[in-house]
Design a protein around this motif. Structure first.
Motif, PDB file in Angstrom:
ATOM      1  N   CYS A 193       0.884  -1.360   0.018  1.00  0.00           N
ATOM      2  CA  CYS A 193      -0.078   0.089   0.020  1.00  0.00           C
ATOM      3  C   CYS A 193       0.970   1.355  -0.139  1.00  0.00           C
ATOM      4  CB  CYS A 193      -0.951  -0.024   1.259  1.00  0.00           C
ATOM      5  SG  CYS A 193      -1.855   1.397   1.489  1.00  0.00           S
ATOM      6  N   VAL A 247      -3.168   5.402   1.584  1.00  0.00           N
ATOM      7  CA  VAL A 247      -4.488   5.035   2.137  1.00  0.00           C
ATOM      8  C   VAL A 247      -4.954   6.366   2.708  1.00  0.00           C
ATOM      9  CG1 VAL A 247      -3.436   4.518   4.204  1.00  0.00           C
ATOM     10  CG2 VAL A 247      -5.645   3.397   3.654  1.00  0.00           C
ATOM     11  N   ALA A 280      -7.373   3.113  -0.955  1.00  0.00           N
ATOM     12  CA  ALA A 280      -5.872   3.002  -1.021  1.00  0.00           C
ATOM     13  C   ALA A 280      -5.461   2.545  -2.273  1.00  0.00           C
ATOM     14  CB  ALA A 280      -5.696   1.781  -0.015  1.00  0.00           C
ATOM     15  N   ASN A 330      -2.579   0.051  -4.425  1.00  0.00           N
ATOM     16  CA  ASN A 330      -1.874  -0.994  -4.345  1.00  0.00           C
ATOM     17  C   ASN A 330      -1.087  -1.224  -5.869  1.00  0.00           C
ATOM     18  OD1 ASN A 330      -1.923  -4.376  -5.262  1.00  0.00           O
ATOM     19  ND2 ASN A 330      -1.315  -3.729  -3.294  1.00  0.00           N
TER      20      ASN A 330
END
Length: 1753
Positions: free
Chosen positions: A526, A529, A540, A542
């Motif tokens: 991550c 966030v 978030a 990724n």
């Protein structure tokens, strides 16, 4: 704080036009005043007139001039104005919030008297005072008024405290009365506080005191309880008038008082704790101040005057501008107004505790205020106007403030984080943390409304880098801790504080549910966030995906979108949420599903219908399914069944949906039949409990309605037979047995043998249960049952079958336990071994097979090793003696310390060495090198230890170890070679360490020099060759200078402390600016000036002038050039730029030439310098008189005198006195001639010249001559005497007297010579001088004569000038008492007493008492008293009058009483009589009191003491009867004491004969009626003990019980808890003084306590006093309560005399005949001296008995 006049709001008029009242509105936006025309004028906050309206009378028929306005006040919301009028009414006008609104009367309050004062406190109704002295309350809501209190005195003033919770009223009689609506916890009293010296028309209530003033021109500050704290008195100032009004600042720290043409201000100083008077504001022609109003924010004051003027004043003590954005106005020590200059908005920063605000800072992007006081911290939010003040002890200004959260300020100081919520005056919480980063702390304070939660304040923070703590701030509770396996770099709570997101350094994102304490990893990578504001949605990133959790309750349901860039921000505005992603140079926004976000908001708001509406618009997906589940759960909890039914239908849960539909139908039917929504119907409540699996709650609902069958049916449907049977058993259901049979049958049919066995076990059918357990394959349950029942365990067949089954099922430990229970230890041990239950096996073997314990311990250890439990195996190997196995287990389990301990116990080096190498390598790997070295050496692996140290870079340790096993030269060679290798690798630091280790620092120095690392080279030289350090720096500097590396060369010159070389280096390189810099930095200002001078000199001309001007050194350079003889350069500079310096240069040049002896040239320069006098002095100095005269005549005629004086000085030195005198007289300097003659000791010539030319200085010169003569110690006195005789012979008697007087002991030790001189001085002055002068001389020489012991001579001189007192004193000092008396008698008789007093005092000092007595008996006796010779004193006093004797007997007795010798004091009065002097009464009382309090006087042997005391009191009694004190209260008191002491004496006499025990007992009981004098516990103890001795146990129990109660009261210090029921209707007093301590010692007290306790258990003894049946009362009581008749007490026993009596001659003296005869008989039989003495006393006291039966002869 100062008053500054801003402007005039209303100009004054010509005549009287009084401003009646003035007041600012609470919101600071309006000012209202009332004029003499009864018109209310309204101004805005800037003082501009905006509106006005007229007031009206109570009754229009009386006209508009029939009243005056006496009070004016704004309502707390600033929309109304209350006006108090003298026509007995108060009007309340509604004026609105803005300007120009219509004015209307909304309330009126009619009164019985004129309204004189009026205020409107912020939290209360209108308070006003009236002319009849009442303070009343007017309620605008009810339109009614009521009286708070009434004083009946005209109310002149009314004010309130700064908080508005209390009021003060001032009255015409000076009274100041206080009243509280809420005392705010102070506990201050309500009512009249104090009385002022005049009517307090000026009254103000400040924070720390009450200030009052009036017509007496005094300002008085009163404390909280009305005491005067401080006073300012202006009554003596002629220009001061009476004080008419006063007002306190809103902060309560300042008070302004108005008078005539003047405003005075006093301010409270918190540091000094007192009021300080400020500078008064005087304005001429202002006239009397009639009204004052202080703006609520505290920045301005208006003053209304008698002439109608209205003046506006600024009262700020300080103003400052901050960043040109904010204006800070300090209006008091504890109040600052901060105004935003652009918008004009203000915030009032004020200390609620009155502390002085030190400094105000604006921080956090110019939004937040921070200020400190001595004990508190003030914080404020400029946007929300929320202010806080919290306790805060000064920490030196080391706090760090963080304003990232809009609701709370985070303060970090010394490892402690404190949170302050804006608007709260308490610290929200404090925690210890070292990680003060906004990303590592999250605080949520009521950011979203939640159902059922009123106050939601939570915080998450780091305890350490891997541990998060979550805290509930309201209660200070720790909600939990989250421990993580890696470091954390971000965390944040959601807005409701239910969830926590956190990310670690590995960029893994985790979610933590605070309620369930469940943690979930929701992303493995991550990079961004954030919670979406106003919701529980998480966004978030990724890697290349945008991840969104619309329902965080289901973290596995995530929505993902591919993105190309990085998320930079999240924005939510206008019901639209966008994620901003930066893709290259462009920013792209991704819009989130607002419906899904809104669902979460609806859920939080509790609007489930809206949530359903949102969900129905969405297609079913994983996120939507999670939301339906969440909504179903919440709607069930909220009892919204229709919503829950819809949710389960959407989720496809048909059973629950159908169940809820049926429930809904039941509720609808119930609502239709009984009303309501049907949710409270029992079936609905039970079904809701069932669906939530709360079966017990459903059962209780059914049972409440007595529906047992439904409850049982519920459990049967759920197959919960046990619960159904419990209900049936509890309610005694008739179908219980059938139910049990059905249950058992069902269990058997469904093959639930275990449950069936449990059922049979409960029923007590153990065999059947056992069979069922075995059938179910549960031998362990069977074994448990068998071991719990003795009848089963004794059946070997059953046990055998169970054991075989257990072994077959490999339940070896349970089988072993079974065998152990039947004492079959062998099989038990085998089973334990098979089951590897070694603990049980070892415990069994310890008492059954001890020889197998060791073997079992080793087996146990092997088993643990096999199970990888190596650390647990160690102790078992040790127990088994398998040492090597223990060591290996310890090493393999990395228990290194334990392995070492075991090896040390073994003590076998050969065995230990092979393990030590492993241990050593371990310690080396963890960096514990010393420990590793020890084990390497123990294992004989020294070389490995050396290699370890080398690898770790610990060369010194390696060298130390190598030195123990290698030759020194080999070690050195090895290390030098290794150092050279490191040098070639560029690892110079490590090479240096090796060189230093082998003590070759020179090689390291050479190395550093070679690689030009001069700093390291210098460091080593400083360490190892400190003496060469300076030379090294110089050498390096020279090398660097040659290389033209001047900066580094400069550094080394400076380090060598030779900055001058650096200066010269830069000079030689023509770098003058660098040279100047070095000189200034290291040589100081003078060196810099020299360099600048040389620099300028090298330039010359205008360039030099410009340079020196630039440095500001032009004048200094000119001076420097002049001082260093560079006159040409100095003239050049001066001519160019500073012509005014030319004379100074000429002067210095002239002085230079003079020093060189070039006088003519010097003369020319002196003339050019306009200093001709200097030229004259030059020639005078060289004695060139002609040149000096020439220059003086041509250029300075005033210097001619100096030339003549110079010539005169030379002539004096040549001793040509006449010539010198002529020079000086020509120069008109006779004073110089006198001086020279004095210096030559030619005093006569000096006196001659002085007398002729300076007659006014003749006296001074004469004094100097006299002093000179005195200074000659060899012939000082003789010289003065000789001089005096010369003056005397020449008729200069005054001078002769002065000379004689000047002779002192300093000049001679011959007292006769001194006497002659001083007497001569006196005689001459009396004979030839005035009387006053003569008297003055005598006053000087008289004391001197006394001082040297010539008393007669002094006295004779005193007598010649009629100084009689001094003459007498002189004779007294010489102890010539007869002469002194003679002089006093003949010349001044009034001094005869004085002489006698002095003579007496002299005798006292000499200790000649006999002589004093001969003169004064009393004085002599006083001396004996002072010496403590009392016996001698009394002996002599006996020879004097009775008055003298009485005095000293009283003094002696007082002395004895102080020394606790009371008996001896009593004996004195017995011997010498007790006179009835009032001054002796306290002595007599003290003697009686002390003897009554003595212990051990309750025995027969104490008779003499009581008899003597009786005789003393009897003597006093008779003397009182003869005096004026007869029949006085004092006489009656002493008569009572006499009776008490007589009773005690008679009791002691009776105690010596057993036949008189009853007499003694009666006497003790009679004494109880006198316990106001006798110690009560003593009296009751003695009475009780005598009653006990004579067998009167009832009375004894009552009296001794009373004694115990009294002792407890003494311990508690109060009689409040005493029970007086036993002594009702007796003459024994209840209200008595409580003794300070108990009479009895502890042992006797315990005996009494035990006896009373024992008797209280005896049924025979009653707690009653003996009664007199005839009178119906207590037998010893003198007063019969029924008739009120008082009987006479018996003179012998004190009991009442009723019938048989013996009368005595004196009236009222009676005795009980029986007791009297008994006593006389006992006396006759025993011939007791004590009894005879008692009868004798009674005869004297009462007279003879009418039937006397005893002869006292």
């Amino acid at each position: 704080m100062n008053l500054k006049h801003l402007k005039t709001l209303l100009p004054p008029q010509e005549g009287a036009a009084k401003i009646m009242a003035a007041v600012f509105s609470p919101n600071n936006q309006k000012l209202a005043i009332c004029t003499s025309d009864r018109v209310i004028v309204l101004f805005d906050e800037n003082g501009e007139k905006r509106d006005k309206f007229s007031t009206k009378p109570a009754d229009a028929k009386y006209g508009k001039k029939s009243y005056m306005v006496k009070g004016l006040a704004f309502s707390p919301d600033s929309t109304k104005i209350a006006i108090g009028q003298t026509d007995n009414i108060i009007f309340v006008y509604k004026i609105g919030e803005g300007w120009g609104e219509k004015k209307s009367i909304c309330n009126k309050f009619v009164q019985q008297s004129a309204v004189t004062t009026l205020i409107w406190p912020p939290d209360n109704q209108i308070v006003f005072g009236t002319a009849d002295g009442k303070i009343r309350l007017a309620n605008v809501k009810s339109n009614k008024s009521s009286t708070l209190y009434n004083t009946d005195i005209y109310v002149v003033s009314l004010t309130m405290n700064p908080s508005g919770k209390g009021i003060l009223s001032g009255h015409a009689d000076g009274a100041i009365v206080r009243y509280f609506f809420d005392d705010e916890g102070t506990g201050d009293s309500v009512g009249k506080l104090c009385t002022h010296s005049c009517p307090p028309y000026a009254l103000a209530w400040a924070n720390n005191s009450i200030v009052a003033a009036g017509c007496d021109k005094r300002v008085v500050a009163y404390g909280r309880e009305g005491r005067v704290l401080q006073q300012f008195d202006y009554s003596r100032e002629e220009d001061e008038h009476e004080f008419t009004t006063a007002i306190s600042s809103p902060s309560g720290q300042a008070v302004v008082l108005g008078s005539y043409d003047r405003l005075r201000m006093i301010t409270w100083s918190p540091r000094k704790g007192m009021w300080e008077e400020g500078k008064c504001k005087d304005i001429s022609n202002l006239y009397t101040i009639t009204a004052l109003a202080w703006k609520k924010e505290g920045s301005k004051i208006v003053a209304g005057t008698l002439c109608g003027g209205l003046e506006l004043f600024d009262c700020a003590s300080k103003k400052q501008i901050y960043k040109n954005k904010y204006e800070m106005t300090h209006v008091g020590p504890s109040q600052v107004i901060v105004r935003e200059m652009s918008s004009g908005s203000k915030i009032n920063l004020r200390s609620n505790y009155g502390y002085e605000i030190d400094e105000v800072k604006i921080m956090g992007k110019d939004r937040y205020l921070v200020a400190h006081t001595s004990d508190t911290l003030l914080l404020g939010d400029m946007q929300t106007r929320a202010l806080s003040e919290v306790p805060w002890q000064g920490s030196g200004g080391n706090e760090k403030y963080y304003f990232d959260n809009e609701n709370v300020c985070m303060i970090f100081n010394a490892g402690e984080l404190s949170l302050v919520e804006y608007g709260s005056n308490e610290i929200l919480g404090s925690v210890r943390t070292e990680f003060m980063n906004p990303h590592l702390i999250s605080v949520r304070l009521n950011e979203r409304k939640q159902r059922g939660v009123d106050d939601n304040k939570k915080m998450a923070y780091l305890i350490d880098l891997k541990t998060i703590a979550i805290m509930e701030m309201t209660m200070g509770l720790n909600l939990g801790q989250v421990s993580h396996d890696s470091k954390l770099d971000w965390l944040e709570l959601n807005e409701t504080g239910r969830y926590l997101l956190f990310r670690d350094k590995q960029l893994k994102l985790h979610l933590y549910d605070i309620e369930s304490q469940h943690r979930t990893t929701i992303l493995n990578y991550c990079s961004y966030v954030q919670w979406v504001p106003g919701s529980d949605v998480v966004v978030a990133q990724n890697r290349g995906n945008l991840c969104i959790w619309y329902n965080i309750d289901a973290p596995e349901r995530v929505t993902m979108f591919p993105i190309k860039g990085d998320i930079v921000d999240l924005e939510r505005t206008d019901n639209k949420t966008e994620v901003l992603v930066k893709e290259g140079v462009t920013t792209i926004s991704y819009t989130l599903d607002e419906g899904l976000i809104e669902f979460g908001t609806a859920i939080d708001d509790g609007d489930f219908g809206r949530a359903v509406t949102f969900l129905e618009t969405l297609e079913m997906s994983s996120e939507t399914e999670a939301m339906w589940k969440t909504l179903s759960k919440l709607s069930l909890e909220a009892k919204q069944i229709h919503i829950a039914e819809r949710c389960y239908a959407a989720l496809g849960d048909v059973s629950k949906a159908r169940y809820l539909r049926e429930t809904n139908k039941i509720a609808a039917d119930a609502a239709k039949n009984i009303g309501g929504d049907g949710m409270n119907h029992y079936k609905v409540r039970a079904r809701m409990a069932i669906i939530e699996k709360q079966y017990k709650e459903a059962e209780s609902v059914y049972l409440e309605q007595n529906n047992i069958d439904e409850a049982m049916e519920m459990y049967q449907e759920l197959h919960k037979w046990d619960e159904a049977i419990e209900v049936a058993e509890a309610k005694g259901h008739p179908e219980l047995e059938n139910l049990k049979k059905n249950y058992y049958q069902w269990l058997m049919e469904t093959n639930q043998e275990e449950a069936a066995g449990e059922m049979k076990e409960k029923e007590g059918d153990y065999m059947a249960a056992l069979a069922l357990y075995m059938k179910a394959g549960l031998p362990a349950r069977a074994a448990r049952l068998a071991t719990s029942r003795d009848e089963l365990i004794s059946n070997k067949d059953i046990v055998s079958r169970i054991a075989n089954a257990l072994i077959k099922g490999e339940f070896f430990e349970r089988a072993g336990d079974l065998f152990e229970k039947i004492r079959d230890h062998k099989y038990a041990l085998d089973c334990y071994r098979k089951g590897q239950a070694y603990r049980r096996a070892v415990e069994l073997a310890r008492y059954a097979f001890p020889e197998d314990v060791v073997k079992l311990e080793e087996e146990w250890g092997d088993h643990l090793v096999a199970q990888k439990q190596l650390d647990a195996a160690i102790n078992h190997y040790i127990e088994a003696g398998a040492t090597m196995k223990a060591v290996e287990a310890a090493i393999n389990s990395r228990q290194w310390h334990k392995a070492v301990q075991i090896l040390e116990v073994v003590g076998d080096a050969s065995i230990a060495s092979r393990y030590y190498i492993k241990i050593a390598k371990h310690y080396a790997s963890i960096g514990e090198y010393e420990t590793a070295e020890r084990f390497f050496v123990e294992a004989d692996y020294t070389k490995e230890a050396i290699e370890m140290y080398n690898a770790a870079g610990k060369w010194e340790d390696a060298h130390r170890l190598a030195a123990t096993c290698m030759k020194q030269e080999d070690v050195a060679a090895l290390y030098i070679q290794q150092a050279q290798e490191l040098e070639t690798q560029g690892r110079y630091k490590e090479a240096e360490r090796l060189y230093v280790t082998v003590e070759e620092p020179d090689l390291a120095i050479t190395m550093y020099k070679k690689v030009r690392m001069y700093n390291d080279m210098v460091r080593l030289v400083k360490t190892y060759h400190k003496e060469l350090l300076q030379d090294t720096h110089m050498h390096l500097a020279a090398e660097l200078q040659n290389e033209n590396n001047l900066r580094q060369a400069e550094h080394h010159y400076i380090e060598a402390k030779n900055w001058k070389e650096a200066v010269n280096m830069y000079r030689n390189n023509d770098s003058w600016d660098e040279s100047y810099r070095v000189a200034k930095a290291h040589g100081g200002p003078n060196a810099a000036k020299q360099v600048a001078y040389l620099w300028a000199k090298s330039l010359g001309g205008d360039s030099a002038v410009k340079l020196l001007t630039k440095f500001g050194l032009l004048e200094a350079a000119i001076d420097y050039a002049s001082e260093n003889c560079a006159f040409d350069f100095a003239f050049e500079l001066s001519r160019t730029a500073m012509k005014n310096k030319m004379p100074d240069i000429h002067l210095k040049y002239a002085m230079f030439l003079e020093d060189d002896g070039k006088f003519p040239e010097a003369e020319q320069q002196f003339i050019k310098a306009n200093k001709p006098k200097e030229a004259v002095l030059m020639y005078v100095h060289n004695q060139d008189w002609d040149s000096a005269g020439r220059v003086a005549e041509e250029h300075d005629p005033d210097s001619i005198k100096d030339v003549l004086v110079g010539q005169a000085r030379v002539a004096f030195e040549a001793k040509e006195y006449q010539k010198a005198e002529s020079y000086l007289l020509r120069a008109q300097r006779p004073d110089a001639a006198v001086k020279y003659y004095k210096e030559a000791d030619m005093w006569q010539d000096a006196l001659r010249v002085c007398k002729e030319y300076l007659p006014h200085k003749l006296q001074q010169l004469q004094d100097d001559y006299d002093r000179e003569m005195m200074d000659k110690t060899t012939r000082g006195a003789d010289s003065l005497v000789q001089q005096a005789r010369e003056w005397e012979s020449s008729g200069e008697y005054a001078r002769a007297v002065d000379c004689y007087v000047k002779v002192t002991p300093k000049h001679t030790s011959d007292n006769n010579l001194l006497q002659k001189c001083w007497v001569k001085a006196g005689e001459l002055s009396l004979k030839f001088l005035t009387h006053d002068k003569g008297e003055a001389v005598v006053q000087i020489v008289g004391p001197r004569l006394v001082e040297i012991g010539k008393y007669t001579a002094a006295a004779e001189l005193y007598l010649r000038v009629d100084m009689i007192k001094e003459a007498i004193d002189a004779f007294i000092d010489g102890e010539e008492w007869n002469k002194a008396k003679k002089v006093a008698k003949e010349l001044e008789p009034r001094y005869e007493a004085y002489v006698d007093e002095k003579h007496t005092r002299h005798l006292k000092q000499q200790g000649n008492v006999d002589g004093i007595i001969a003169k004064d008996v009393v004085a002599g006796l006083d001396i004996y008293v002072e010496k403590g010779e009392w016996e001698k004193c009394i002996e002599i006093a006996e020879q004097q009058s009775s008055k003298v004797l009485d005095k000293y007997v009283a003094l002696y007795s007082t002395h004895l009483i102080k020394e606790n010798k009371v008996i001896k004091a009593m004996d004195l009065f017995v011997k010498h009589g007790a006179p009835a002097h009032p001054q002796n009464f306290n002595i007599y009382k003290r003697i009686v009191h002390d003897i009554l309090n003595m212990r051990n006087l309750n025995v027969a042997e104490s008779y003499r003491t009581w008899a003597d005391l009786r005789e003393m009191l009897f003597d006093l009694y008779e003397n009182l009867a003869k005096s004026s004190e007869a029949n006085s209260p004092q006489s009656e008191e002493f008569e009572t004491m006499l009776i008490i002491v007589h009773y005690y004496a008679a009791k002691c006499a009776s105690l010596s004969h057993s036949s008189l025990d009853t007499i003694a007992c009666k006497l003790a009981v009679s004494l109880l009626r006198h316990t106001e004098i006798i110690p009560a516990d003593k009296a009751f103890y003695e009475a009780g003990m005598l009653c006990k001795a004579t067998g009167q146990e009832n009375a004894a129990f009552v009296f001794l019980n009373r004694y115990l109660d009294l002792v407890e009261a003494i311990e508690e210090g109060s009689l409040d808890m005493m029970d007086n029921s036993d002594f009702q209707e007796t003459d024994i007093p209840f209200e008595i003084p409580l003794p300070e301590k108990a009479h009895l010692p502890d042992d006797q007290h315990e005996e009494v306590k035990e006896w009373v306790l024992a008797v209280s258990m005896d049924q025979r003894v009653e707690q009653v006093l003996p009664m007199d049946d005839e009178r119906g009362c207590y037998e010893a009581s003198l007063i019969a309560p029924d008739t009120g008749i008082r009987s006479h007490p018996c003179v012998l026993t004190g009991y009442p005399v009723i019938r048989q009596r013996t009368e005595f001659k004196k009236p009222g003296r009676l005795a009980n005949k029986e007791d009297w005869n008994k006593f006389i008989m006992a006396t006759k039989v025993s011939h007791s001296v004590e009894c005879q003495d008692v009868l004798r006393f009674i005869h004297e006291w009462c007279g003879p008995a009418t039937s006397a039966g005893f002869n006292f002869q």
